[in-house]
Design a protein around this motif. Structure first.
Motif, PDB file in Angstrom:
ATOM      1  N   ARG A 190      63.971  47.088  67.399  1.00  0.00           N
ATOM      2  CA  ARG A 190      63.026  47.891  66.849  1.00  0.00           C
ATOM      3  C   ARG A 190      62.736  47.919  65.520  1.00  0.00           C
ATOM      4  N   ALA A 191      64.208  47.996  64.901  1.00  0.00           N
ATOM      5  CA  ALA A 191      64.269  48.166  63.438  1.00  0.00           C
ATOM      6  C   ALA A 191      63.575  47.323  62.519  1.00  0.00           C
ATOM      7  N   GLY A 192      63.509  45.871  62.955  1.00  0.00           N
ATOM      8  CA  GLY A 192      62.865  44.878  62.024  1.00  0.00           C
ATOM      9  C   GLY A 192      61.537  45.270  61.957  1.00  0.00           C
ATOM     10  N   HIS A 193      60.916  45.371  60.754  1.00  0.00           N
ATOM     11  CA  HIS A 193      59.488  45.273  60.471  1.00  0.00           C
ATOM     12  C   HIS A 193      58.821  44.419  60.955  1.00  0.00           C
ATOM     13  N   VAL A 194      57.895  44.358  62.297  1.00  0.00           N
ATOM     14  CA  VAL A 194      57.173  43.237  62.594  1.00  0.00           C
ATOM     15  C   VAL A 194      55.843  42.853  61.947  1.00  0.00           C
ATOM     16  N   ARG A 195      55.824  41.719  61.495  1.00  0.00           N
ATOM     17  CA  ARG A 195      54.545  41.141  60.933  1.00  0.00           C
ATOM     18  C   ARG A 195      53.216  41.260  61.707  1.00  0.00           C
ATOM     19  N   GLU A 196      52.271  40.862  61.240  1.00  0.00           N
ATOM     20  CA  GLU A 196      50.991  40.623  62.148  1.00  0.00           C
ATOM     21  C   GLU A 196      51.326  39.412  62.661  1.00  0.00           C
ATOM     22  N   ASP A 197      50.883  39.109  63.910  1.00  0.00           N
ATOM     23  CA  ASP A 197      51.044  37.882  64.849  1.00  0.00           C
ATOM     24  C   ASP A 197      50.679  36.783  63.961  1.00  0.00           C
ATOM     25  N   MET A 198      51.448  35.982  63.469  1.00  0.00           N
ATOM     26  CA  MET A 198      51.302  34.965  62.882  1.00  0.00           C
ATOM     27  C   MET A 198      50.541  33.424  63.580  1.00  0.00           C
ATOM     28  N   SER A 207      56.599  47.732  52.074  1.00  0.00           N
ATOM     29  CA  SER A 207      56.946  46.299  51.931  1.00  0.00           C
ATOM     30  C   SER A 207      55.640  45.415  52.083  1.00  0.00           C
ATOM     31  N   ILE A 208      55.539  44.167  51.626  1.00  0.00           N
ATOM     32  CA  ILE A 208      54.165  43.468  51.724  1.00  0.00           C
ATOM     33  C   ILE A 208      53.924  43.136  53.179  1.00  0.00           C
ATOM     34  N   GLY A 209      54.720  43.138  54.095  1.00  0.00           N
ATOM     35  CA  GLY A 209      54.353  42.994  55.459  1.00  0.00           C
ATOM     36  C   GLY A 209      53.700  44.110  55.806  1.00  0.00           C
ATOM     37  N   ALA A 210      53.718  45.308  55.426  1.00  0.00           N
ATOM     38  CA  ALA A 210      53.253  46.477  56.089  1.00  0.00           C
ATOM     39  C   ALA A 210      52.105  46.851  55.250  1.00  0.00           C
ATOM     40  N   LEU A 211      51.753  46.184  54.129  1.00  0.00           N
ATOM     41  CA  LEU A 211      50.702  46.413  53.229  1.00  0.00           C
ATOM     42  C   LEU A 211      49.696  45.366  53.642  1.00  0.00           C
ATOM     43  N   ARG A 212      49.949  44.352  54.303  1.00  0.00           N
ATOM     44  CA  ARG A 212      48.946  43.176  54.679  1.00  0.00           C
ATOM     45  C   ARG A 212      47.984  43.741  55.732  1.00  0.00           C
ATOM     46  N   GLY A 213      46.860  43.157  55.957  1.00  0.00           N
ATOM     47  CA  GLY A 213      45.870  43.538  57.013  1.00  0.00           C
ATOM     48  C   GLY A 213      44.972  44.846  56.777  1.00  0.00           C
ATOM     49  N   PRO A 254      37.830  47.530  46.513  1.00  0.00           N
ATOM     50  CA  PRO A 254      38.704  47.338  47.934  1.00  0.00           C
ATOM     51  C   PRO A 254      39.741  46.057  47.248  1.00  0.00           C
ATOM     52  N   LEU A 255      41.011  46.125  47.818  1.00  0.00           N
ATOM     53  CA  LEU A 255      42.248  45.275  47.471  1.00  0.00           C
ATOM     54  C   LEU A 255      42.724  44.920  48.782  1.00  0.00           C
ATOM     55  N   ILE A 256      43.025  43.474  48.851  1.00  0.00           N
ATOM     56  CA  ILE A 256      43.573  43.124  49.777  1.00  0.00           C
ATOM     57  C   ILE A 256      45.093  42.345  49.480  1.00  0.00           C
ATOM     58  N   VAL A 257      46.067  42.654  50.298  1.00  0.00           N
ATOM     59  CA  VAL A 257      47.353  42.070  49.800  1.00  0.00           C
ATOM     60  C   VAL A 257      47.877  40.793  50.365  1.00  0.00           C
ATOM     61  N   THR A 258      48.543  39.916  49.830  1.00  0.00           N
ATOM     62  CA  THR A 258      48.943  38.695  50.551  1.00  0.00           C
ATOM     63  C   THR A 258      50.227  38.169  49.694  1.00  0.00           C
ATOM     64  N   TYR A 259      50.612  37.134  50.068  1.00  0.00           N
ATOM     65  CA  TYR A 259      51.666  36.360  49.479  1.00  0.00           C
ATOM     66  C   TYR A 259      51.435  35.609  48.585  1.00  0.00           C
ATOM     67  N   HIS A 260      52.463  35.572  47.634  1.00  0.00           N
ATOM     68  CA  HIS A 260      52.138  34.741  46.329  1.00  0.00           C
ATOM     69  C   HIS A 260      52.190  33.356  46.696  1.00  0.00           C
ATOM     70  N   GLU A 262      56.712  27.551  54.261  1.00  0.00           N
ATOM     71  CA  GLU A 262      55.291  27.223  54.685  1.00  0.00           C
ATOM     72  C   GLU A 262      55.035  28.033  55.851  1.00  0.00           C
ATOM     73  N   SER A 263      55.860  28.758  56.462  1.00  0.00           N
ATOM     74  CA  SER A 263      55.428  29.536  57.491  1.00  0.00           C
ATOM     75  C   SER A 263      54.866  30.794  57.107  1.00  0.00           C
ATOM     76  N   TRP A 264      54.642  31.072  56.028  1.00  0.00           N
ATOM     77  CA  TRP A 264      53.632  32.108  55.312  1.00  0.00           C
ATOM     78  C   TRP A 264      52.327  31.625  54.969  1.00  0.00           C
ATOM     79  N   LYS A 265      52.154  30.426  55.181  1.00  0.00           N
ATOM     80  CA  LYS A 265      50.689  29.930  55.121  1.00  0.00           C
ATOM     81  C   LYS A 265      49.536  30.365  55.985  1.00  0.00           C
ATOM     82  N   ARG A 266      50.130  30.402  57.363  1.00  0.00           N
ATOM     83  CA  ARG A 266      48.997  31.030  58.078  1.00  0.00           C
ATOM     84  C   ARG A 266      48.642  32.446  58.021  1.00  0.00           C
ATOM     85  N   PRO A 267      49.779  33.378  57.918  1.00  0.00           N
ATOM     86  CA  PRO A 267      49.241  34.813  57.404  1.00  0.00           C
ATOM     87  C   PRO A 267      48.343  34.814  56.095  1.00  0.00           C
TER      88      PRO A 267
END
Length: 406
Positions: A52-60, A340-346, A355-361, A369-374
């Motif tokens: 439970r401790a890991g912060h789960v990102r959106e379903d990639m 964290s950026i994972g919690a700010l996304r979406g 309006p401001l949207i957060v994404t990866y650099h 490349e696994s961050w391309k989809r999110p």
């Protein structure tokens, strides 16, 4: 070894095992106390607590919205391992393994002491007689040096009670979105930016144009970065853009050319913008910092404070309908948080009402490349908000034909 040192060592061990982040805000105080060795472990909890401790990102692996192009089809050509300008996210990537359910690592706390939660108070209460000078209070990585919060909120009352009240007011105002944003049914995020440019730097607040800002930046002595940088990098693009991108700081290529996002990360950003039908010359692109930090190191708090008035004045002059924050540092700086950026996304955040949207650099995508989809999902969300904003204005769009480069 005190509790903070135990926590730091524990987080380093988890990172060595390949995890990018361990978010304590999702845990109970009891679990955190067990982690840092301040309380005997509960054998009943076992591995379930760790899971439970890991912060789960959106379903990639989520499918893109109906009618949208393939998630990765518009962003091909990214080089998985490259020296991509300024690594704005400082992400531990370089592995082609499937994405893990952890967001990028949190930085040492920089701005927001109001984000304390119960586990932090419990840690501070362990050694009330031996406070550590400069120790942080937010994030999963405990800072070893202090930071001075910027003059971000004139209404914040002194003391913990005032900070908590200010944070509650900010969260409440974030939920009060305009009707056209509410209609999108997207979760509301943070609402930041109560300070006007004139409060931070009256001389910068009087600059009448983006060209005037560029000239001011070229002779800026508000911090020491200009002494080591080759060229100022104020920003470039359409001065009347509806869409504004903000990164962290110039890298080596940007420093050499005096332009933002011109390396491999910049080429990828151009492709990403094109994938949502936004030519690069139609948007405004800039960074939080206007000069390159030596060796691409993390920006220092005094450097952020020195550059923030420039960024805010640029936003005031461009008047974008949507801001895209590229990377952890840009997002946390604009929103004045250590989340964290994972919690700010979406989520729909707002910076001075925009309006401001957060994404990866983009540099992070070159490394992993696994961050391309999110990221694709994030920019589609930003485009959706832009379309809704234009519709709310009666379909009016500002002139996107005139470009301005600095």
């Amino acid at each position: 070894m005190d509790a903070r040192d135990r926590l730091r060592r524990y987080l380093e061990q988890r990172r060595e095992l390949g995890e990018s982040e361990y978010v304590l805000d999702g845990l109970s105080v009891e679990t955190v106390m067990e982690i840092v060795g301040a309380r005997p472990a509960n054998p009943r909890r076992g591995a379930a607590s760790t899971a439970r401790a890991g912060h789960v990102r959106e379903d990639m692996g989520a499918s893109p919205s109906p009618g949208a192009p393939p998630a990765d089809g518009r962003m091909d050509g990214a080089v998985a391992n490259s020296d991509a300008g300024h690594d704005a996210d400082h992400i531990d990537a370089g592995s082609s393994a499937p994405p893990q359910d952890f967001a990028p690592p949190l930085p040492a706390p920089r701005f927001d002491d109001a984000s304390s939660t119960d586990w932090r108070a419990a840690l501070r209460g362990l050694e009330p007689s031996t406070p550590r000078q400069g120790s942080g209070t937010a994030g999963s990585s405990v800072g070893t040096h202090g930071t001075t919060p910027p003059t971000a909120s004139a209404s914040a009352a002194p003391g913990a009670a005032g900070s908590e009240a200010a944070a509650s007011a900010s969260r409440a105002s974030a939920s009060m979105l305009p009707a056209w944003l509410e209609a999108l049914d997207i979760p509301a995020g943070l609402d930041a930016g109560n300070t006007q440019t004139g409060q931070m730097a009256p001389d910068i607040a009087q600059l009448p144009s983006l060209d005037a800002i560029a000239r001011h930046v070229a002779t800026c002595q508000r911090c020491t970065l200009s002494q080591s940088a080759k060229n100022p990098v104020p920003g470039e693009g359409n001065p009347h853009a509806d869409f504004l991108c903000v990164g962290e700081a110039p890298g080596a290529n940007e420093d050499a050319q005096g332009r933002p996002f011109v390396g491999e990360a910049g080429q990828l950003l151009t492709k990403i913008l094109g994938a949502i039908q936004l030519p690069r010359e139609s948007v405004w692109i800039c960074n939080v910092l206007k000069h390159r930090p030596p060796g691409n190191r993390d920006p220092q708090p005094d450097e952020v404070q020195a550059c923030q008035p420039y960024l805010l004045r640029q936003i005031e002059l461009v008047r974008p309908k949507v801001i895209l924050a590229l990377g952890r540092f840009a997002a946390q700086t604009l929103l004045q948080t250590t989340t964290s950026i994972g919690a700010l996304r979406g989520k729909i955040h707002r910076y001075h009402g925009v309006p401001l949207i957060v994404t990866y650099h983009p540099a992070a995508l070159l490394r992993n490349e696994s961050w391309k989809r999110p990221t694709w999902e994030d920019v589609k969300l930003a485009r959706r908000i832009l379309d809704a904003a234009m519709a709310a204005d009666g379909g009016a769009s500002k002139d996107v034909s005139a470009g301005e480069s600095h």
